[in-house]
Design an enzyme around this catalytic site. Structure first.
Site, PDB file in Angstrom:
ATOM      1  N   GLU A  34       0.532  -5.955 -11.324  1.00  0.00           N
ATOM      2  CA  GLU A  34       0.404  -7.049 -12.286  1.00  0.00           C
ATOM      3  C   GLU A  34       0.700  -6.521 -13.683  1.00  0.00           C
ATOM      4  O   GLU A  34      -0.157  -5.914 -14.304  1.00  0.00           O
ATOM      5  CB  GLU A  34      -0.994  -7.670 -12.210  1.00  0.00           C
ATOM      6  CG  GLU A  34      -2.146  -6.671 -12.067  1.00  0.00           C
ATOM      7  CD  GLU A  34      -3.492  -7.281 -12.393  1.00  0.00           C
ATOM      8  OE1 GLU A  34      -3.662  -8.479 -12.191  1.00  0.00           O
ATOM      9  OE2 GLU A  34      -4.359  -6.546 -12.887  1.00  0.00           O
ATOM     10  N   TRP A  53      -9.535 -17.127  -8.722  1.00  0.00           N
ATOM     11  CA  TRP A  53      -9.950 -18.270  -9.536  1.00  0.00           C
ATOM     12  C   TRP A  53     -10.564 -17.866 -10.873  1.00  0.00           C
ATOM     13  O   TRP A  53     -10.832 -18.726 -11.716  1.00  0.00           O
ATOM     14  CB  TRP A  53     -10.932 -19.137  -8.746  1.00  0.00           C
ATOM     15  CG  TRP A  53     -10.334 -19.777  -7.528  1.00  0.00           C
ATOM     16  CD1 TRP A  53      -9.062 -19.641  -7.065  1.00  0.00           C
ATOM     17  CD2 TRP A  53     -10.992 -20.659  -6.613  1.00  0.00           C
ATOM     18  NE1 TRP A  53      -8.882 -20.374  -5.920  1.00  0.00           N
ATOM     19  CE2 TRP A  53     -10.060 -21.013  -5.611  1.00  0.00           C
ATOM     20  CE3 TRP A  53     -12.280 -21.177  -6.521  1.00  0.00           C
ATOM     21  CZ2 TRP A  53     -10.375 -21.868  -4.550  1.00  0.00           C
ATOM     22  CZ3 TRP A  53     -12.599 -22.020  -5.464  1.00  0.00           C
ATOM     23  CH2 TRP A  53     -11.649 -22.369  -4.498  1.00  0.00           C
ATOM     24  N   LYS A  54     -10.840 -16.594 -11.057  1.00  0.00           N
ATOM     25  CA  LYS A  54     -11.393 -16.068 -12.311  1.00  0.00           C
ATOM     26  C   LYS A  54     -12.666 -16.853 -12.707  1.00  0.00           C
ATOM     27  O   LYS A  54     -13.422 -17.268 -11.837  1.00  0.00           O
ATOM     28  CB  LYS A  54     -10.331 -16.068 -13.404  1.00  0.00           C
ATOM     29  CG  LYS A  54      -9.079 -15.291 -12.964  1.00  0.00           C
ATOM     30  CD  LYS A  54      -8.100 -15.053 -14.090  1.00  0.00           C
ATOM     31  CE  LYS A  54      -6.883 -14.295 -13.566  1.00  0.00           C
ATOM     32  NZ  LYS A  54      -5.944 -13.948 -14.645  1.00  0.00           N
ATOM     33  N   GLY A  86      -1.184 -14.765 -17.294  1.00  0.00           N
ATOM     34  CA  GLY A  86      -1.659 -15.910 -18.053  1.00  0.00           C
ATOM     35  C   GLY A  86      -0.819 -16.238 -19.272  1.00  0.00           C
ATOM     36  O   GLY A  86      -1.208 -17.066 -20.095  1.00  0.00           O
ATOM     37  N   GLY A 126      -3.129 -16.311 -10.203  1.00  0.00           N
ATOM     38  CA  GLY A 126      -4.227 -16.661 -11.090  1.00  0.00           C
ATOM     39  C   GLY A 126      -4.280 -18.149 -11.361  1.00  0.00           C
ATOM     40  O   GLY A 126      -4.750 -18.936 -10.563  1.00  0.00           O
ATOM     41  N   GLY A 127      -3.745 -18.564 -12.510  1.00  0.00           N
ATOM     42  CA  GLY A 127      -3.844 -19.957 -12.946  1.00  0.00           C
ATOM     43  C   GLY A 127      -3.345 -20.967 -11.936  1.00  0.00           C
ATOM     44  O   GLY A 127      -3.929 -22.039 -11.768  1.00  0.00           O
ATOM     45  N   GLU A 186      -7.907  -7.427 -16.413  1.00  0.00           N
ATOM     46  CA  GLU A 186      -8.943  -7.969 -17.287  1.00  0.00           C
ATOM     47  C   GLU A 186     -10.212  -7.122 -17.230  1.00  0.00           C
ATOM     48  O   GLU A 186     -10.925  -6.985 -18.233  1.00  0.00           O
ATOM     49  CB  GLU A 186      -9.226  -9.428 -16.901  1.00  0.00           C
ATOM     50  CG  GLU A 186      -8.062 -10.342 -17.259  1.00  0.00           C
ATOM     51  CD  GLU A 186      -8.015 -11.633 -16.470  1.00  0.00           C
ATOM     52  OE1 GLU A 186      -7.042 -12.387 -16.669  1.00  0.00           O
ATOM     53  OE2 GLU A 186      -8.925 -11.892 -15.653  1.00  0.00           O
ATOM     54  N   HIS A 242      -8.652  -5.109 -11.666  1.00  0.00           N
ATOM     55  CA  HIS A 242      -7.847  -6.141 -12.326  1.00  0.00           C
ATOM     56  C   HIS A 242      -7.707  -5.801 -13.802  1.00  0.00           C
ATOM     57  O   HIS A 242      -8.622  -5.257 -14.421  1.00  0.00           O
ATOM     58  CB  HIS A 242      -8.500  -7.511 -12.159  1.00  0.00           C
ATOM     59  CG  HIS A 242      -7.617  -8.651 -12.552  1.00  0.00           C
ATOM     60  ND1 HIS A 242      -7.410  -8.999 -13.864  1.00  0.00           N
ATOM     61  CD2 HIS A 242      -6.870  -9.518 -11.812  1.00  0.00           C
ATOM     62  CE1 HIS A 242      -6.583 -10.029 -13.927  1.00  0.00           C
ATOM     63  NE2 HIS A 242      -6.235 -10.361 -12.693  1.00  0.00           N
TER      64      HIS A 242
END
Length: 249
Positions: free
Chosen positions: A166, A10-11, A172, A233-234, A96, A94
């Site tokens: 990924e 869910w970030k 994203g 993710g999204g 990010e 991850h």
């Protein structure tokens, strides 16, 4: 029949109330899902979501954790704190965390070993940037991230490790590696695991795909021989998007 691992990251989304509402909806709508399921809310919502998913078929995950059990580490979350909340799985490495927050392979490896020593499952993320792919560096990057990320991890602990491939350029962005491209990289990941741990370990390890996974591409991705699940993710932020992915077959 092969069982897939579908995980929602869910970030930095969802207040506690929003997280509880989504977790409750997923618990209801996925009660009959036979795949392995996990959701990773933000840290602030872990305790509340833990109470929702307790006793269900949905595992509670965390999006990251600190490299030490305790101490003077302002702003960090300890493995002991996560376990105290009922967390079963932690996402580490991850893209990010690597590219936005500067986490290197050594730090990620320290976290991986700490999580495994406390019997948490680990999703270890690996993947290349568009620049690395275009310069023919994909395999070098993946090999380094796997070998360095799993350094010191014994074969006996590998059963608690999931690899998530990924491609950074697909996260994203709406862009997705073709199922064939994704499967080829997953196959390479297995090759590296085989070199490190043997063919049986390589065959057994679960490798997820992450990068703009949606309901309309999930089945095509999952149909590939080397793809064992999805790190979403999204599309994990709404039940109407995540449920069809989890129930892709």
């Amino acid at each position: 029949m092969k069982r897939y691992f579908i995980a929602g990251n869910w970030k930095m989304h969802k207040t506690i109330a929003e997280a509880v509402a989504l977790a409750s909806e997923l618990k209801d709508k996925l009660a009959d899902c036979k795949e392995k399921l996990m959701i990773a809310p933000p840290f602030t919502a872990l305790q509340a979501v833990s109470k929702i998913v307790e006793g269900s078929n949905i595992l509670l995950g965390a999006q990251n954790m600190g490299p030490e059990e305790s101490g003077a580490h302002t702003g960090e979350i300890s493995v002991l704190m996560l376990k105290d909340l009922g967390v079963r799985v932690v996402i580490l490495g991850h893209s990010e965390r690597r590219h936005t927050y500067g986490e290197n392979d050594e730090l990620i490896n320290k976290k991986v070993r700490l999580a495994l020593s406390h019997k948490l499952e680990v999703i270890l993320c690996v993947g290349e940037t568009l620049e690395e792919r275009e310069h023919g560096m994909l395999e070098n990057v993946i090999r380094r991230q796997l070998s360095e990320g799993l350094k010191g991890v014994e074969l006996s602990a590998l059963k608690d490790v999931t690899i998530a491939y990924e491609p950074v350029w697909a996260i994203g962005t709406g862009k997705t590696a073709t199922p064939e491209d994704a499967d080829a990289v997953h196959a390479f990941c297995r090759q590296v695991i085989a070199e490190m741990y043997g063919k049986d370990a390589a065959k057994a390890i679960v490798i997820q795909y992450g990068g703009s996974v949606k309901a309309d591409n999930a089945a095509a991705l999952m149909s590939k021989e080397n793809i064992d699940g999805a790190l979403v993710g999204g599309a994990s932020l709404k039940a109407e998007a995540f449920v069809p992915i989890a129930k892709f077959r």
